[in-house]
Write an enzyme that holds these catalytic residues in place. Structure first.
Site, PDB file in Angstrom:
ATOM      1  CB  SER A 106       7.672 -22.125  34.811  1.00  0.00           C
ATOM      2  OG  SER A 106       6.568 -22.290  33.942  1.00  0.00           O
TER       3      SER A 106
ATOM      4  CG  ASP B 256       0.785 -32.705  28.955  1.00  0.00           C
ATOM      5  OD1 ASP B 256      -0.317 -32.170  28.720  1.00  0.00           O
ATOM      6  OD2 ASP B 256       1.872 -32.229  28.580  1.00  0.00           O
TER       7      ASP B 256
ATOM      8  CG  HIS C  86       6.035 -32.388  28.140  1.00  0.00           C
ATOM      9  ND1 HIS C  86       5.462 -31.179  28.429  1.00  0.00           N
ATOM     10  CD2 HIS C  86       7.230 -32.107  27.532  1.00  0.00           C
ATOM     11  CE1 HIS C  86       6.281 -30.190  28.054  1.00  0.00           C
ATOM     12  NE2 HIS C  86       7.356 -30.729  27.504  1.00  0.00           N
TER      13      HIS C  86
END
Length: 629
Positions: free
Chosen positions: A327, A351, A372
């Protein structure tokens, strides 16, 4: 009957005698003339030839090794020095029976079979006539005494006082500096033999190898008169050697100590760079090794342990370790989406905890299984949402992602003076077709979107990408040496990367704001390292998967072998307003980047930006344990 009597003919006898004397005299005269002629021939006509031969027996030209240049850090702390040492040398031409002398020497010094074999190899190495070979270095007092007492039994063997390389910081700088070791036949094929006639050592790895020519200097020449046993009677002429140039690095030894202390107990790497110059401030690979062991000839058992250790202490993870960047690249993915018009700052998706390709039953999971909810670009960076970047990568496509990421140094070796640095891997369609004989699949693009899949980068490359981001597209290539002698070290890259330009300058601010919130907001993945911070840091955590898990299966580190657990990463720069340091941390098999790699980065940032607050006794393990509570 009367007897006939004969009388001596004295006149005839005298005549015969005179003739014989005359012949003998002529023969003697002839012999004298031959001797005189021979003497005349040797003394006059062949004077030059025999004078030269005589001088060769009496006079010898010896090489004087130059003093190797020193290496300093940015503040003048010495990293590589030369210390006096007594070495055992051997001239084969003076020994007579070489094998017998070596046997006697091995008995006197009580050497092992391996040491004896190594000494024999050095003695028989190809060298110029009457050039000494190094048999043993760094003799102790007892060895010196034993050789001195038995010198009459050791023709050709001598004890020489020489300077030998020493690394005061030992393992702390081993991967950066490399080390010097004995010259091998393979080494001699790559250098000017005349310049190494009196030198027993050559740089192996790191800066010692990269700057070998400058550090070595130029050899000197000495003509000496010797006796029949080869002992020097007097020096007839001398041309002094030129000392090697000293090097000053961008590296800060104290920051290097902090980084090493922070990584203590882990396998991993850290690279810190000055965004203004590209100078490497700290570069640590753990575990490490002691380069001093190699200078005098490493013990075979110790060497065997180093090269067979599963922790790979001699492997430089900073420039050769290839890891999925995970990430840490999400800010670059966001920048690519903005530049290509695929998203803007307000583009949102929902999401649910997974992403699904059209006409594909597979679910690509977010790290947070419940999702999320509604996320935009900034929030997806802050919470490191995978689903947003799956979608972004799918809409961008690998044909736009690959060239965009190469602008930041991924898949390219951009280091100026770090030999052996890997170019990593920035994959694409052509690469897969050439190396896997298969087409590129859409699911592989999704993996690239979160820094996984085939994408591999070194810690140096990740740190370099942060430098370009901190400079908002301006390229400065990473380098380690600042000064060579009294001059600035000039390195001309063959292919200098072009500065990264975007159509709207605010794109830089939008992704950097997201990275600032990673550290300084209440929902950021690195929020636990922000306590008490006195500067603004932009950062990004990352967790790189080592071993794949089945569809729908939950990751459980406790059920995996330690070396199959995820790698922890962190990359960032500070202060955001005027960047002074950019870094990347990779900790192998240590779990999440927020709990392991981020605290290590905070220690290094603090040491560089607020050194008065640094606690000298803390280690990364202390910080990790504190953050987990």
């Amino acid at each position: 009957m009367s007897e006939k009597r004969t009388f001596k003919n004295l006149k005839l006898e005298q005549s015969i005698f005179r003739e014989r004397v005359f012949v003998a005299f002529l023969f003697v005269i002839l012999l004298v003339l031959v001797l005189v002629g021979r003497m005349l021939y040797l003394q006059v006509y062949q004077y030059d030839i025999y004078t030269t031969r005589s001088d060769k027996n009496r006079m010898h030209v010896r090489a004087i090794p130059p003093t190797r240049g020193l290496i300093f850090d940015r503040n003048g702390r010495i990293l590589a020095e030369n210390l006096p040492s007594y070495n055992l040398t051997f001239v084969r031409e003076r020994a007579g029976d070489t094998a017998a002398v070596l046997d006697v020497l091995a008995d006197i010094l009580e050497l092992s079979e391996e040491q004896k074999e190594d000494m024999s190899k050095q003695a028989y190495s190809r060298r110029r006539p009457f050039q000494s070979a190094l048999l043993l270095s760094q003799l102790d007092d007892e060895q010196i005494a034993r050789v001195s007492v038995n010198r009459y039994r050791l023709p050709g063997v001598d004890i020489e006082a020489q300077l030998i390389r020493h690394y005061p910081y030992g393992p702390l700088t081993a991967h950066i500096l490399g080390y010097v070791s004995r010259i091998s036949e393979k080494d001699l094929k790559k250098v000017d033999r005349s310049q190494y006639a009196g030198t027993h050592y050559i740089g192996k790895g790191g800066i010692e190898r990269q700057y070998e020519t400058a550090l070595h200097g130029r050899v000197g020449v000495q003509t000496v008169e010797t006796n029949a046993r080869g002992r020097v009677l007097q020096v007839l002429s001398e041309e002094l050697p030129e000392q090697g140039e000293s090097l000053s690095l961008y590296l800060d030894a104290e920051l290097q100590k902090v980084a090493a202390r922070a990584l203590a107990g882990f396998r991993g790497a850290l690279v810190a760079i000055d965004p203004n110059t590209g100078g490497i401030l700290a570069m640590v690979s753990t575990p490490s090794f002691d380069p001093n062991l190699f200078v005098g000839g490493i013990n075979p058992d110790i060497y065997r342990q180093l090269i067979t250790s599963p922790d790979l202490p001699m492997f430089d993870r900073t420039i050769r370790g290839k890891y999925p960047p995970a990430s840490t690249i999400k800010a670059f993915m966001g920048l690519a989406g903005l530049e290509h018009g695929v998203v803007n700052a307000t583009t949102t998706i929902y999401d649910p905890g997974w992403y699904q390709l059209p006409n594909d039953s597979r679910l690509y999971r977010n790290w947070k299984r419940v999702g999320h909810g509604k996320v935009n670009l900034k929030r997806s960076i802050v919470v490191s949402n995978d689903t947003y970047f799956y979608n972004l990568a799918y809409n961008l496509g690998i044909d736009r992602i690959q060239p965009f990421m190469k602008q930041f140094g991924f898949g390219i070796n951009t280091a100026l003076d770090l030999p052996g640095a890997s170019s990593g891997l920035m994959p694409g369609r052509e690469w897969k077709k050439a190396h896997r004989k298969l087409p590129w699949f859409p699911g592989e693009t999704l993996s690239i979107g979160i820094g996984q899949g085939y994408w591999l980068a070194t810690p140096l490359q990740i740190a370099t990408s942060m430098v370009v981001l901190a400079n908002r597209g301006k390229w400065v290539q990473p380098r380690i040496v600042e000064m060579q002698g009294r001059n600035q070290a000039h390195l001309n890259p063959e292919n200098k990367p072009e500065d990264v330009s975007v159509s709207k300058p605010e794109y830089w601010d939008q992704v950097i704001d997201g990275m600032v919130a990673v550290v300084h907001s209440s929902t950021g993945t690195a929020r636990r390292i922000s306590k008490g911070i006195r500067y603004t840091m932009a950062g990004k955590t990352g967790t790189a998967q080592v071993k794949g898990i089945k569809q729908g299966e939950k990751y459980d580190a406790s059920k995996l072998h330690e070396r199959h657990r995820d790698h922890a990463l962190f990359a960032g720069f500070a202060p955001v307003e005027n960047p002074q340091i950019a870094l990347a941390v990779v900790v192998e098999n240590a779990g999440g980047g927020s709990t392991t790699a981020a605290p290590i980065a905070r220690m290094v940032f603090d040491a560089w930006l607020t050194p008065e607050r640094l606690k000298s006794t803390k280690t990364a393990s202390d910080l990790v344990d504190g953050n987990r509570q």
